[in-house]
Scaffold this active site. Structure first.
Site, short mmCIF file in Angstrom:
data_model
loop_
_atom_site.label_atom_id
_atom_site.label_comp_id
_atom_site.label_asym_id
_atom_site.label_seq_id
_atom_site.Cartn_x
_atom_site.Cartn_y
_atom_site.Cartn_z
N GLN A 310 158.83 61.43 138.07
CA GLN A 310 159.99 60.53 138.15
C GLN A 310 160.07 59.88 139.53
OE1 GLN A 310 160.02 63.78 137.20
NE2 GLN A 310 161.65 64.20 135.72
N GLN A 332 156.87 56.22 135.92
CA GLN A 332 157.86 57.00 135.18
C GLN A 332 159.24 56.77 135.79
OE1 GLN A 332 156.90 61.13 134.66
NE2 GLN A 332 158.92 61.67 133.88
N ASP A 333 160.22 56.45 134.92
CA ASP A 333 161.63 56.27 135.35
C ASP A 333 161.81 55.13 136.35
OD1 ASP A 333 161.97 58.46 133.78
OD2 ASP A 333 162.91 59.73 135.28
N ASP A 354 159.52 56.59 129.90
CA ASP A 354 160.98 56.49 130.00
C ASP A 354 161.40 55.49 131.08
OD1 ASP A 354 160.75 58.63 128.23
OD2 ASP A 354 161.17 60.14 129.76
N ARG A 421 162.59 57.43 123.19
CA ARG A 421 162.73 58.81 122.73
C ARG A 421 164.08 59.34 123.20
NH1 ARG A 421 159.16 62.93 126.42
NH2 ARG A 421 159.48 61.94 128.46
#
Length: 515
Positions: A310, A332-333, A354, A421
């Site tokens: 993240q 990520q993130d 994500d 998700r």
């Protein structure tokens, strides 16, 4: 005695002392609390709450419940503050610092809900944020591997009391009751602010690395902005260049505007990450909390890379914030739409896992979404974080384009890319009238962990186009919907979902109110 044992004692003492206070009658309390999602803490704390006025109707009970949630949040904030010196390592200190900030912001939002003459929707927004803050606090301890066997005891009761107020205040979707007046941080005179030809000349401060402005760093400009009087729109023009710094626009800095020279020209970049010891919350290159924030023509970047997990480029918890013609680059993130009401128009968003996530009420319109080449060969575009069915939050992606980033195109057949998700139990995301290229997997959506949230989430698709838009082989979860009704889809438009009519016209950002 360890850190967590001391935490327990500090938290329990006030509960024991409160038992001696006179309060509402148990029969009245039981009658009202029985209707709540969490009747037990409602009954316990109201029974031991100083009686101020009789509870005759729902509005009385809502007011008392909000006040009770505020008092418990203030107590938890005080106890959290006292534990700072007892943190034994850097990871505990990082999670503790986040919680301290998040509890402070929760108190701010609960106070605003109680004292501000707000609409039902505004109250639901601020209560939703208060709840999100507590969940973010808990998450920080978990992701850094700090034992959280005590922390939930601090936040559990506050969380449940806020959930009760959300339930009390909640009304199903109808015609939204939005104010006709502009919020205090939005003024009709600001209508032409997003016309770049005029904004730079109106800047209060100019940032330029070559010394041609007032300051060489954005952080210095923020410090100067914090010393201004009043909350009138304050424009910070950031000239082309790459600014390697972490920037925070705090909760007291309302009505700040960043304007740059364009995507890829004015770049703010950092490299903090969970892999590097930060929490996700604190990894943001730029973090914005002050209400009414606007950014235009800027790239927000995090260069930590996929291996560091993240790593946030931008985090926004700014109510009624706007990002226009901005870029967000990470893995990520990438983009943390943490909380409140937000709008993104004509933006470019890059990431892998994500990479659009959080629990704001947010609409993306006419944006380009670019999944990158992920190390584990799986991309998930969204991870929405709604934890309570009464939160008015969700991610709405309208009239956008989902296509492969340049370095994914040649290998996209070996990569699975999903629309999202379910990060949390009531995750809510919709894609409407959006072009989905062939990289989107035919199932559309991916599980988080087995059957978790598959019945309670709300995932929807409405009139999408492109080779990846077919719903013939989509997941068959109870919470997944192929939306066929324009009435249903319209709930997630700019006009309905984030109340555009009451605030977006003042910014002059182009937008489509309906479908």
């Amino acid at each position: 005695m360890g850190f967590h044992q001391k935490f327990m004692i500090l938290l329990c003492l006030p509960l024991l002392l409160s038992q001696t206070i006179s309060a509402y009658s148990s029969s009245d309390v039981k009658s009202w609390c029985s209707k709540m999602p969490y009747p037990q803490p409602c009954e316990y704390f109201l029974t031991h709450h100083p009686k101020q006025a009789p509870i005759k109707q729902k509005s009385d009970f809502l007011k008392v419940s909000m006040q009770l949630a505020l008092e418990r949040a203030e107590l938890a904030h005080s106890n959290t503050h006292s534990l700072g010196s007892k943190c034994s390592n850097e990871r505990e200190k990082a999670a503790w610092a986040d919680c301290l900030q998040l509890y402070g912001n929760t108190i701010l939002r609960l106070n605003r809900t109680i004292v501000h003459e707000c609409t039902q929707d505004e109250a639901q927004t601020w209560l939703s944020t208060a709840l999100t803050n507590l969940e973010t606090c808990r998450t920080g301890f978990v992701e850094l591997g700090v034992p959280d066997n005590v922390l939930p005891l601090m936040s559990n009761n506050v969380t449940k009391l806020i959930s009760n107020t959300l339930s009390l205040n909640y009304a199903p979707y109808t015609t939204p009751n939005y104010p006709t007046k502009f919020p205090t941080w939005v003024r009709p005179g600001d209508r032409k602010l997003l016309q770049s030809s005029s904004t730079a000349s109106k800047a209060n401060i100019v940032v330029a690395q070559d010394g041609s402005g007032n300051y060489k760093t954005i952080s210095e400009a923020i410090t100067a902005a914090s010393k201004r009087s009043g909350t009138a729109r304050y424009i910070i023009y950031i000239k082309a260049g790459t600014y390697k710094e972490n920037v925070e626009v705090g909760s007291k800095l309302e009505n700040i505007m960043f304007i740059g020279d364009g995507i890829g020209k004015t770049i703010i970049t950092g490299s903090k990450s969970v892999g590097g010891g930060s929490t996700t919350f604190n990894s943001a290159t730029v973090a914005v909390v002050g209400d009414g924030f606007i950014a235009q023509g800027i790239t927000f970047r995090n260069t930590a890379g996929a291996a560091n997990h993240q790593a946030v480029a931008l985090r926004s918890g700014s109510d009624l914030s706007v990002f226009y013609k901005c870029g967000f680059e990470g893995y990520q993130d990438t983009l943390y739409v943490h909380s409140e009401r937000q709008f993104y128009r004509e933006c470019d968003i890059y990431g892998t896992v994500d990479f659009i996530f959080g629990n704001a009420a947010v609409v993306f319109q006419n944006c380009n979404i670019y999944p990158r080449n992920p190390p584990n060969k799986t991309n998930t575009i969204t991870a929405q974080g709604r934890t309570d069915p009464n939160q008015n939050t969700g991610i709405s992606i309208h009239n956008c384009k989902v296509t492969a980033a340049s370095h994914l195109k040649s290998v996209q057949s070996s990569v699975k890319t999903y629309l999202g998700r379910p990060w949390k139990e009531y995750s809510r995301t919709v894609f409407m009238k959006t072009y989905l290229d062939s990289l989107v997997n035919s199932a559309g959506w991916m599980e988080w962990d087995g059957n978790f949230a598959l019945n309670t989430l709300y995932y929807g698709e409405y009139l999408n186009t492109g080779p990846g838009s077919s719903t013939a082989n989509r997941v068959t979860w109870k919470g997944y919907h192929v939306i066929k009704s324009a009435t249903e889809a319209s709930k997630f438009t700019v006009g309905s979902f984030i109340a555009s009519g009451s605030w977006l016209p003042a910014t002059s950002v182009p937008y489509t109110s309906g479908l």
